[in-house]
Design a protein around this motif. Structure first.
Motif, PDB file in Angstrom:
ATOM      1  N   ILE A   6      84.628  52.414  16.565  1.00 51.58           N
ATOM      2  CA  ILE A   6      83.883  53.603  16.973  1.00 51.58           C
ATOM      3  C   ILE A   6      82.495  53.587  16.358  1.00 51.58           C
ATOM      4  CG2 ILE A   6      83.772  56.118  16.790  1.00 51.58           C
ATOM      5  CD1 ILE A   6      86.793  56.157  17.019  1.00 51.58           C
ATOM      6  N   ALA A   7      82.392  53.202  15.090  1.00 53.37           N
ATOM      7  CA  ALA A   7      81.093  53.211  14.404  1.00 53.37           C
ATOM      8  C   ALA A   7      80.087  52.296  15.099  1.00 53.37           C
ATOM      9  CB  ALA A   7      81.268  52.811  12.941  1.00 53.37           C
ATOM     10  N   ASP A   8      80.538  51.170  15.659  1.00 53.65           N
ATOM     11  CA  ASP A   8      79.635  50.258  16.363  1.00 53.65           C
ATOM     12  C   ASP A   8      79.287  50.758  17.752  1.00 53.65           C
ATOM     13  OD1 ASP A   8      79.665  48.546  14.211  1.00 53.65           O
ATOM     14  OD2 ASP A   8      81.295  47.327  15.016  1.00 53.65           O
ATOM     15  N   ALA A   9      80.173  51.532  18.364  1.00 55.47           N
ATOM     16  CA  ALA A   9      79.987  51.948  19.747  1.00 55.47           C
ATOM     17  C   ALA A   9      79.132  53.204  19.883  1.00 55.47           C
ATOM     18  CB  ALA A   9      81.343  52.187  20.407  1.00 55.47           C
ATOM     19  N   LEU A  10      79.088  54.018  18.837  1.00 56.11           N
ATOM     20  CA  LEU A  10      78.349  55.278  18.896  1.00 56.11           C
ATOM     21  C   LEU A  10      77.162  55.233  17.952  1.00 56.11           C
ATOM     22  CD1 LEU A  10      81.393  57.709  18.707  1.00 56.11           C
ATOM     23  CD2 LEU A  10      80.219  56.903  20.741  1.00 56.11           C
ATOM     24  N   THR A  11      75.976  55.402  18.499  1.00 56.28           N
ATOM     25  CA  THR A  11      74.765  55.499  17.691  1.00 56.28           C
ATOM     26  C   THR A  11      74.007  56.741  18.144  1.00 56.28           C
ATOM     27  OG1 THR A  11      73.313  54.252  19.172  1.00 56.28           O
ATOM     28  CG2 THR A  11      74.645  52.964  17.609  1.00 56.28           C
ATOM     29  N   ALA A  12      72.864  56.983  17.538  1.00 58.55           N
ATOM     30  CA  ALA A  12      72.057  58.139  17.914  1.00 58.55           C
ATOM     31  C   ALA A  12      71.541  58.038  19.342  1.00 58.55           C
ATOM     32  CB  ALA A  12      70.879  58.297  16.953  1.00 58.55           C
ATOM     33  N   GLU A  13      71.416  56.804  19.868  1.00 56.72           N
ATOM     34  CA  GLU A  13      70.856  56.614  21.201  1.00 56.72           C
ATOM     35  C   GLU A  13      71.844  56.085  22.225  1.00 56.72           C
ATOM     36  OE1 GLU A  13      69.368  54.876  18.487  1.00 56.72           O
ATOM     37  OE2 GLU A  13      68.068  56.564  18.057  1.00 56.72           O
ATOM     38  N   MET A  32      83.379  64.148  27.667  1.00 59.89           N
ATOM     39  CA  MET A  32      82.758  63.668  26.449  1.00 59.89           C
ATOM     40  C   MET A  32      81.859  64.784  25.909  1.00 59.89           C
ATOM     41  SD  MET A  32      80.291  60.378  25.876  1.00 59.89           S
ATOM     42  CE  MET A  32      81.584  59.223  26.274  1.00 59.89           C
ATOM     43  N   TYR A  33      82.033  65.089  24.640  1.00 58.15           N
ATOM     44  CA  TYR A  33      81.178  66.067  23.982  1.00 58.15           C
ATOM     45  C   TYR A  33      80.142  65.310  23.165  1.00 58.15           C
ATOM     46  CZ  TYR A  33      84.786  69.479  25.066  1.00 58.15           C
ATOM     47  OH  TYR A  33      85.681  70.287  25.716  1.00 58.15           O
ATOM     48  N   LEU A  34      78.887  65.622  23.360  1.00 54.95           N
ATOM     49  CA  LEU A  34      77.802  65.006  22.622  1.00 54.95           C
ATOM     50  C   LEU A  34      77.065  66.083  21.841  1.00 54.95           C
ATOM     51  CD1 LEU A  34      76.480  62.676  25.459  1.00 54.95           C
ATOM     52  CD2 LEU A  34      78.054  62.093  23.618  1.00 54.95           C
ATOM     53  N   PHE A  35      76.850  65.844  20.567  1.00 49.19           N
ATOM     54  CA  PHE A  35      76.187  66.811  19.701  1.00 49.19           C
ATOM     55  C   PHE A  35      74.915  66.204  19.146  1.00 49.19           C
ATOM     56  CE2 PHE A  35      80.674  67.877  19.586  1.00 49.19           C
ATOM     57  CZ  PHE A  35      80.666  69.254  19.702  1.00 49.19           C
TER      58      PHE A  35
END
Length: 145
Positions: A6-13, A32-35
């Motif tokens: 998950i850490a590799d798949a989700l970044t700020a962009e 999908m919830y994006l904050f």
């Protein structure tokens, strides 16, 4: 779904989802919830557990959270939910687990609010199945003012 981790798949962009997941046969859909961080209102991030007996200070939040959600993302674990209405303070901190059929849990002191964030206390579990402070494991947090 997310790739290797998950850490590799989700970044700020970027949100990276494995090919074939979205159009999977027999699936009705996904949500999908994006904050996004908003100064003084909401802050999300990741802290690294230090192990039971060692506190972890998370001070980049910018406010003392009124609602705090925590989830170990290195391995499986519970969704911990704390709030000031329920009693998030510097001593007994009642919490809920969103992914378990348990009532409010009381009589623990695993999280203390700080003026600019929160502390995972030295009594927070570090090696059990609930995984709030496992040494080296990543924990996602969502903090609301």
């Amino acid at each position: 779904m997310w790739g290797d981790t998950i850490a590799d798949a989700l970044t700020a962009e970027t949100v990276r989802i494995q090919p074939g997941i979205i159009n999977h046969s027999g699936t009705n859909g996904y949500m999908m919830y994006l904050f996004a961080n908003c100064s003084g209102v909401f802050h999300t991030g990741i802290y690294t557990g230090a192990g039971e007996g060692t506190p972890v200070d998370v001070t980049e939040v910018g406010f003392s959270p009124r609602i705090l959600m925590l989830k170990n993302i290195s391995t499986t674990g519970c969704w911990w939910v704390y709030d000031t209405t329920r009693g998030l303070s510097s001593d007994n901190d009642p919490y809920l687990w969103w992914n378990a059929e348990v009532r409010q849990v009381s009589g623990t002191d695993y999280v203390d609010p700080l003026s600019n964030g929160f502390q995972i206390t030295n009594t927070a579990p570090g090696d059990s199945s609930i995984k709030l402070n496992v040494s080296g494991e990543k924990v996602l947090y969502l903090a609301f003012a």
